[in-house]
Structure formats: C-alpha cells, structure tokens
Scaffold this active site. Structure first.
Site, PDB file in Angstrom:
ATOM      1  N   ASN A   1      -0.919   4.023   1.056  1.00  0.00           N
ATOM      2  CA  ASN A   1      -2.004   4.841   1.759  1.00  0.00           C
ATOM      3  C   ASN A   1      -1.661   4.820   3.207  1.00  0.00           C
ATOM      4  O   ASN A   1      -1.494   3.620   4.068  1.00  0.00           O
ATOM      5  CB  ASN A   1      -3.351   4.180   1.557  1.00  0.00           C
ATOM      6  CG  ASN A   1      -4.503   4.812   2.337  1.00  0.00           C
ATOM      7  OD1 ASN A   1      -4.273   5.352   3.588  1.00  0.00           O
ATOM      8  ND2 ASN A   1      -5.660   4.862   1.656  1.00  0.00           N
TER       9      ASN A   1
ATOM     10  N   ASP B   1     -13.743   9.010   6.050  1.00  0.00           N
ATOM     11  CA  ASP B   1     -14.150   9.136   7.731  1.00  0.00           C
ATOM     12  C   ASP B   1     -14.866  10.002   8.111  1.00  0.00           C
ATOM     13  O   ASP B   1     -15.813   9.917   9.045  1.00  0.00           O
ATOM     14  CB  ASP B   1     -12.575   8.747   8.398  1.00  0.00           C
ATOM     15  CG  ASP B   1     -12.451   7.664   8.468  1.00  0.00           C
ATOM     16  OD1 ASP B   1     -12.872   6.529   8.051  1.00  0.00           O
ATOM     17  OD2 ASP B   1     -10.970   7.302   8.615  1.00  0.00           O
TER      18      ASP B   1
ATOM     19  N   ASP C   1      -7.765  -4.199  -0.330  1.00  0.00           N
ATOM     20  CA  ASP C   1      -8.628  -3.460  -1.115  1.00  0.00           C
ATOM     21  C   ASP C   1      -9.833  -2.985  -0.295  1.00  0.00           C
ATOM     22  O   ASP C   1     -10.449  -3.825   0.452  1.00  0.00           O
ATOM     23  CB  ASP C   1      -8.983  -3.816  -2.501  1.00  0.00           C
ATOM     24  CG  ASP C   1      -9.396  -2.858  -3.451  1.00  0.00           C
ATOM     25  OD1 ASP C   1      -8.437  -1.988  -3.701  1.00  0.00           O
ATOM     26  OD2 ASP C   1     -10.490  -2.846  -3.849  1.00  0.00           O
ATOM     27  N   SER C   2     -10.291  -1.609  -0.321  1.00  0.00           N
ATOM     28  CA  SER C   2     -11.451  -1.481   0.331  1.00  0.00           C
ATOM     29  C   SER C   2     -12.127  -0.217  -0.196  1.00  0.00           C
ATOM     30  O   SER C   2     -11.723   0.323  -1.272  1.00  0.00           O
ATOM     31  CB  SER C   2     -11.101  -0.733   1.702  1.00  0.00           C
ATOM     32  OG  SER C   2     -10.066   0.151   1.622  1.00  0.00           O
TER      33      SER C   2
ATOM     34  N   PHE D   1      -8.687   8.749   7.597  1.00  0.00           N
ATOM     35  CA  PHE D   1      -8.612   9.292   6.184  1.00  0.00           C
ATOM     36  C   PHE D   1      -9.491   9.081   5.363  1.00  0.00           C
ATOM     37  O   PHE D   1     -10.820   8.693   5.862  1.00  0.00           O
ATOM     38  CB  PHE D   1      -7.165   8.517   5.695  1.00  0.00           C
ATOM     39  CG  PHE D   1      -7.674   6.947   5.447  1.00  0.00           C
ATOM     40  CD1 PHE D   1      -7.449   6.136   6.594  1.00  0.00           C
ATOM     41  CD2 PHE D   1      -7.966   6.519   4.086  1.00  0.00           C
ATOM     42  CE1 PHE D   1      -7.803   4.835   6.415  1.00  0.00           C
ATOM     43  CE2 PHE D   1      -8.185   5.120   4.256  1.00  0.00           C
ATOM     44  CZ  PHE D   1      -8.244   4.147   5.238  1.00  0.00           C
ATOM     45  N   GLY D   2      -9.622   9.451   3.934  1.00  0.00           N
ATOM     46  CA  GLY D   2     -10.616   9.109   3.136  1.00  0.00           C
ATOM     47  C   GLY D   2     -12.165   9.674   3.352  1.00  0.00           C
ATOM     48  O   GLY D   2     -12.278  10.850   3.904  1.00  0.00           O
TER      49      GLY D   2
ATOM     50  N   THR E   1       0.760  -1.060  -0.245  1.00  0.00           N
ATOM     51  CA  THR E   1       0.001   0.124  -0.022  1.00  0.00           C
ATOM     52  C   THR E   1       0.936   1.392   0.125  1.00  0.00           C
ATOM     53  O   THR E   1       1.997   1.365   0.675  1.00  0.00           O
ATOM     54  CB  THR E   1      -0.649   0.147   1.249  1.00  0.00           C
ATOM     55  OG1 THR E   1      -1.842   1.010   1.155  1.00  0.00           O
ATOM     56  CG2 THR E   1      -0.225   0.288   2.548  1.00  0.00           C
TER      57      THR E   1
ATOM     58  N   ARG F   1     -11.805  -2.744   8.279  1.00  0.00           N
ATOM     59  CA  ARG F   1     -10.511  -3.077   8.393  1.00  0.00           C
ATOM     60  C   ARG F   1     -10.021  -4.003   9.722  1.00  0.00           C
ATOM     61  O   ARG F   1      -9.398  -4.762   9.663  1.00  0.00           O
ATOM     62  CB  ARG F   1      -9.587  -1.860   8.025  1.00  0.00           C
ATOM     63  CG  ARG F   1      -8.124  -2.166   7.929  1.00  0.00           C
ATOM     64  CD  ARG F   1      -7.292  -1.026   7.234  1.00  0.00           C
ATOM     65  NE  ARG F   1      -7.875  -0.533   6.148  1.00  0.00           N
ATOM     66  CZ  ARG F   1      -8.711   0.321   5.999  1.00  0.00           C
ATOM     67  NH1 ARG F   1      -8.766   1.183   6.884  1.00  0.00           N
ATOM     68  NH2 ARG F   1      -8.948   0.814   4.653  1.00  0.00           N
TER      69      ARG F   1
END
Ligand code: ITT
Length: 218
Positions: A12, A156, A72-73, A153-154, A10, A182
C-alpha cells in the site's frame, strides 16, 4: 553512521508514504514489498487487527529471513456494528478500489444519524523465528455525508476529523500523521526504537546455532 534497513511488509503506497514521512529525520531506510518483486503473500484471515498485523509481519520475516515490520489497519463504525473493520481493504470486493469502498460505505451509512467511527492501526515488528512486538494507535472521527479532499488513500475523503474541521484527505501527510491512528502507533514505534533494535539483536542471537561463533570470536 549507515542507515538501518526497515522492511515494511506492505504493498500500500499510501501507508508507505506515511511511514517514510514519519521516519524522515531518522537514520532509517524503508523498503516495502514493492522493492522485492514477487514473494508469497501472507493470508489476512485473522479476526482482529492484531492477528493480521502479526501474520503479515511474521510470515514475511520467515520468507525473507530478516526482521520485518507490518501494519494492519481499518475503519470501525458504530452504526454498522464495527464494519468495515478488518475487511476495510476489500469491503466492496476482493480487489476493490478505494472509490468502490467509499461508495459502498456511503451506501451502507445512508440515513444513519450516528456517524461515529474510528481508525485503528496495529504495527507488528517480527523476527524470522516468530516473536513480535506490537504497537497500536486509534483516531476518532465521523463519516462524512460526501467525500471531500484529494490527499491520502482509502477512506480518507470520508473521514472527518472534528478538531481540525477537515477530512483526512484535506490534510497534508504531516498534518495527518500528527493526529492519525497510524501516526500515533508510529510515534510509539519511534520512541521505542532503540529498545526495539536491542530486542531484535537478542532474538537473532537466540536463534543462531550454539557453536556458530566463527565470525566474531576468532
Ligand atoms: P497491506 O496489507 O499491503 O499493508 P492493505 O491496504 O491491504 O495493504 P490493510 O489490510 O491494513 O492494508 O487494510 C487497511 C485498509 O483500511 C486500507 O486499504 C484502507 O481501505 C483502510 N485504511 C487504513 N488506514 C487508512 C487511512 O489512514 N486512511 C484511509 N483508509 C485507511
């Protein structure tokens, strides 16, 4: 005992931090692609989280020649027929920032009364010869009307988790890992850790040339 090296395919940093927090009581050292400089990147063109997790893990395991873990999410919403789904990272464009993705999701969700959504995480553990093990976790919540919180992140700040009356961005990593997609997939991975190590050893032994006994037999 020495630490076991876990290479996580990753770039990320948010994911990496959550993996590290989850494994902090384990004799595991986690490295990411950020530690490897420039190596070729797997194509994430799969139609499912499973496909993409496997592609990332097996591709990177082949490139590096060692076992690799990938994840992967993404976020799946009911009102938008599953979007952003496997496109979560690039919902607002190829190199979109978290902020841009959040803005796009809010725009698309404007006026929607059905705010139901869930996060999915698929973790794949692959060896260079191809085989892989897979773990999955999900977490259900609601898409908030406005972003709230600074952590994570993302998406959230938009993902409201009713049981704790907080968005993921209002939780500590520890709190988030206890309930998140996760965190759940990682809990399974941790629980199976010994079995995974045995599985990896067996796969690596299978791919050795048949007469290559020099190191250990003499
Ligand atoms: P790597 O492929 O390098 O691991 P990535 O960010 O591209 O990093 P994915 O392809 O799995 O990873 O995309 C997942 C996206 O889904 C991620 O960028 C976020 O936008 C979103 N996402 C996944 N898990 C999340 C979480 O726990 N909180 C917020 N957003 C999340």
């Amino acid at each position: 005992m020495g630490k076991i090296l876990m290479v996580l395919a990753t770039r990320n940093k948010g994911k990496l931090a959550e993996f590290r927090e989850m494994f902090k009581d384990f004799p595991v050292e986690i490295k990411s692609l950020l530690d490897f400089g420039s190596i070729p990147q797997a194509e994430e063109d799969g139609e499912t989280f499973d496909d993409n997790a496997y592609k990332k893990a097996s591709f990177t395991a082949k490139v590096l020649g060692i076992p690799v873990v990938a994840e992967d999410s993404g976020l799946v919403t009911e009102a938008l027929d599953g979007a952003p789904g496997v496109y979560s990272a690039r919902y607002a464009g190829e190199h979109a920032t978290d902020k841009e993705n959040i803005a796009k999701l809010l725009k698309e969700m404007k006026g929607e009364t059905n705010r139901a959504a869930y996060f999915v995480s698929v973790i794949s553990v692959a060896v260079p010869s191809g085989p892989a093990l897979t773990y999955e976790g999900r977490c259900e919540g609601l898409i908030a009307e406005t972003p709230s919180g600074e952590n994570g992140f993302g998406y959230d700040p938009l993902f409201y988790y009713p049981p704790l009356k907080k968005t993921f961005a209002e939780m500590s990593i520890k709190e988030k890992n206890a309930v998140s997609h996760r965190g759940k997939a990682l809990a399974e991975l941790k629980q199976e850790f010994d079995k995974i190590l045995t599985w990896i050893k067996q796969r690596l032994a299978e791919t050795k040339p048949p007469c290559d006994h020099h190191d250990h037999d003499h």
